[in-house]
Design a protein around this motif. Structure first.
Motif, mmCIF file in Angstrom:
data_model
loop_
_atom_site.group_PDB
_atom_site.id
_atom_site.type_symbol
_atom_site.label_atom_id
_atom_site.label_comp_id
_atom_site.label_asym_id
_atom_site.label_seq_id
_atom_site.Cartn_x
_atom_site.Cartn_y
_atom_site.Cartn_z
ATOM 1 N N PRO A 114 0.814 -1.199 -0.006
ATOM 2 C CA PRO A 114 -0.095 -0.037 0.020
ATOM 3 C C PRO A 114 0.911 1.225 -0.099
ATOM 4 N N GLU A 115 1.918 1.007 0.425
ATOM 5 C CA GLU A 115 2.814 2.397 0.642
ATOM 6 C C GLU A 115 3.805 2.414 -0.850
ATOM 7 N N GLY A 116 3.560 1.625 -1.621
ATOM 8 C CA GLY A 116 4.181 1.611 -3.266
ATOM 9 C C GLY A 116 5.745 0.926 -3.161
ATOM 10 N N ALA A 117 5.730 0.089 -2.370
ATOM 11 C CA ALA A 117 7.204 -0.560 -2.157
ATOM 12 C C ALA A 117 7.077 -1.906 -2.708
ATOM 13 N N ASN A 118 7.993 -2.267 -3.374
ATOM 14 C CA ASN A 118 8.025 -3.872 -3.904
ATOM 15 C C ASN A 118 8.094 -5.034 -2.785
ATOM 16 N N TYR A 119 7.391 -6.135 -2.767
ATOM 17 C CA TYR A 119 7.300 -6.869 -2.015
ATOM 18 C C TYR A 119 8.229 -7.878 -2.397
ATOM 19 N N TYR A 120 8.832 -8.711 -1.456
ATOM 20 C CA TYR A 120 9.912 -9.686 -1.904
ATOM 21 C C TYR A 120 9.039 -11.048 -2.305
ATOM 22 N N THR A 126 4.196 -13.909 -7.952
ATOM 23 C CA THR A 126 4.040 -14.216 -9.297
ATOM 24 C C THR A 126 3.360 -15.246 -9.783
ATOM 25 N N SER A 127 2.631 -16.111 -8.886
ATOM 26 C CA SER A 127 1.540 -16.819 -9.337
ATOM 27 C C SER A 127 0.186 -16.078 -8.914
ATOM 28 N N TYR A 128 -0.063 -15.274 -8.214
ATOM 29 C CA TYR A 128 -1.359 -14.784 -7.742
ATOM 30 C C TYR A 128 -1.469 -13.655 -8.939
ATOM 31 N N ARG A 165 15.322 -3.277 -1.347
ATOM 32 C CA ARG A 165 13.967 -3.862 -1.641
ATOM 33 C C ARG A 165 13.672 -3.212 -3.158
ATOM 34 N N ARG A 166 14.237 -2.055 -3.446
ATOM 35 C CA ARG A 166 13.798 -1.499 -4.700
ATOM 36 C C ARG A 166 14.395 -2.284 -5.836
ATOM 37 N N GLY A 167 15.268 -2.982 -5.496
ATOM 38 C CA GLY A 167 16.081 -3.859 -6.413
ATOM 39 C C GLY A 167 15.079 -5.002 -6.863
ATOM 40 N N VAL A 168 14.245 -5.090 -6.153
ATOM 41 C CA VAL A 168 13.138 -6.364 -6.356
ATOM 42 C C VAL A 168 12.682 -6.063 -7.642
ATOM 43 N N GLY A 169 12.469 -4.739 -7.872
ATOM 44 C CA GLY A 169 11.678 -4.281 -9.253
ATOM 45 C C GLY A 169 12.275 -4.859 -10.447
ATOM 46 N N LEU A 170 13.738 -5.139 -10.432
ATOM 47 C CA LEU A 170 14.376 -5.861 -11.535
ATOM 48 C C LEU A 170 14.167 -7.252 -11.644
ATOM 49 N N TRP A 171 14.008 -7.879 -10.495
ATOM 50 C CA TRP A 171 13.558 -9.249 -10.420
ATOM 51 C C TRP A 171 12.207 -9.486 -11.111
ATOM 52 N N LYS A 172 11.229 -8.454 -10.597
ATOM 53 C CA LYS A 172 9.874 -8.491 -11.245
ATOM 54 C C LYS A 172 9.834 -8.492 -12.775
ATOM 55 N N ARG A 173 10.834 -7.651 -13.220
ATOM 56 C CA ARG A 173 10.681 -7.416 -14.687
ATOM 57 C C ARG A 173 10.846 -8.974 -15.470
ATOM 58 N N GLY A 217 14.332 -17.272 -9.467
ATOM 59 C CA GLY A 217 12.985 -17.375 -10.481
ATOM 60 C C GLY A 217 12.692 -18.681 -10.963
ATOM 61 N N LEU A 218 11.526 -19.033 -10.989
ATOM 62 C CA LEU A 218 11.046 -20.086 -11.595
ATOM 63 C C LEU A 218 11.484 -20.665 -12.796
ATOM 64 N N GLN A 219 12.013 -21.855 -13.051
ATOM 65 C CA GLN A 219 12.448 -22.394 -14.201
ATOM 66 C C GLN A 219 11.270 -22.751 -14.948
#
Length: 311
Positions: A114-120, A126-128, A165-173, A217-219
């Motif tokens: 809700p605060e606008g941060a990436n969750y781990y 990634t499933s939801y 935590r901000r770096g998780v955005g790269l992972w999400k990409r 990341g899932l293979q």
């Protein structure tokens, strides 16, 4: 000349920082974009059980009504550090009682707080991300009916660089993709498609049964072919219709195992699968049948990982 080089380097650093900030920005769904949907509590409960929410968010070993007290606190020990499972009870201070519906939609489907941060991604968004928004709305309505638990969960214990935590955005990409994993045939039955939704979406089966790469990341090329056990010992089994997986199981075998906990060889589930099966037993029979139809239809793979001797 030196001043010119320093200026150029500074400019590149600013541009690089700006690019990093842009590409790691959390995504959201606007509240105005939510469908006009009247929450269905019965379906919310069904999604709650399909997602196994109590398995992580209730107290370890909780039984019966205690499994509806979602105060969190379970510590997940991983190669990246310790992730502490949050309180998702309706408590407005230490839980998610103060969240709006769109807050839960963004958390589950975008991995954004809700605060606008990436969750781990210890939170399996990634499933939801493959869920129907209406189901998340129903789930929020159901969660709001559960007991309030006052419990302030400790922060995650992560070292650098995982603490950024901000770096998780790269992972999400790389890994946050709402599209289906398996391309079902055009003539796939409704049951098979329902099973795909439950397994790939709320059931998040791939989070444990699919191997992961070096950065977690899932293979998906070896979807549901088994994985290393995150709890340390042994492996998570292969669920594909391969000789090393469930090839010898009929669809009725799979459905019955999810209902009863007993395998075709009369052995029973163990480890964390016990809690998963207990959740699946609370689903309507047609959902267990649908999961079985999907698992029988996915591409077969040999075991993606091997158990070490003595494990």
């Amino acid at each position: 000349m030196l001043k010119t080089l320093l200026a150029a380097a500074s400019g590149l650093a600013v541009v690089g920082a700006g690019a990093f900030w842009f590409i790691t920005a959390p995504t959201r769904t606007a509240e105005a974009a939510l469908p006009n949907h009247v929450a269905d509590l019965a379906n919310g409960e069904r999604i709650f059980h399909a997602g196994g929410c109590a398995s992580c968010h209730a107290a370890p070993g909780a039984k019966g009504e205690e499994k509806l007290k979602l105060g969190g606190g379970l510590a997940l020990n991983t190669p990246f550090g310790v992730f502490n499972v949050p309180n998702i009870s309706p408590d407005p201070q230490t839980g998610i009682g103060g969240w709006s519906t769109v807050d839960l939609v963004n958390a589950m489907m975008h991995g954004t707080s809700p605060e606008g941060a990436n969750y781990y991604p210890s939170f399996p968004y990634t499933s939801y991300a493959r869920m129907r928004v209406e189901d998340v709305i129903d789930l929020k309505a159901y969660l709001d009916t559960l007991p309030v638990v006052v419990n302030q969960v400790a922060d995650h214990q992560l070292g650098f660089p995982f603490s950024v935590r901000r770096g998780v955005g790269l992972w999400k990409r790389l890994y946050l993709d709402p599209s289906p994993v398996v391309a079902l045939p055009a003539d796939a039955s409704d049951a098979m498609r329902r099973g795909q939704y439950l397994v790939e979406g709320p059931g998040h089966c791939g989070e444990c049964h699919t191997p992961r790469g070096p950065i977690g990341g899932l293979q998906t090329a070896t979807w549901l072919a088994g994985a290393a056990n995150p709890e340390g010992k042994g492996v998570i089994p292969n669920l594909t219709p391969h000789a090393e997986g469930l090839e010898s199981w009929s669809e009725s075998d799979i459905a019955y195992a999810l209902e009863s906990g007993f395998k075709p060889d009369y052995d029973s589930f163990g480890g964390s699968m016990v809690a998963v099966q207990e959740n699946m037993a609370l689903l309507p029979a047609e959902d267990r049948d649908a999961i079985a139809a999907y698992l029988a239809a996915i591409p077969p793979h040999p075991d993606a990982v091997s158990a070490e001797p003595g494990s």
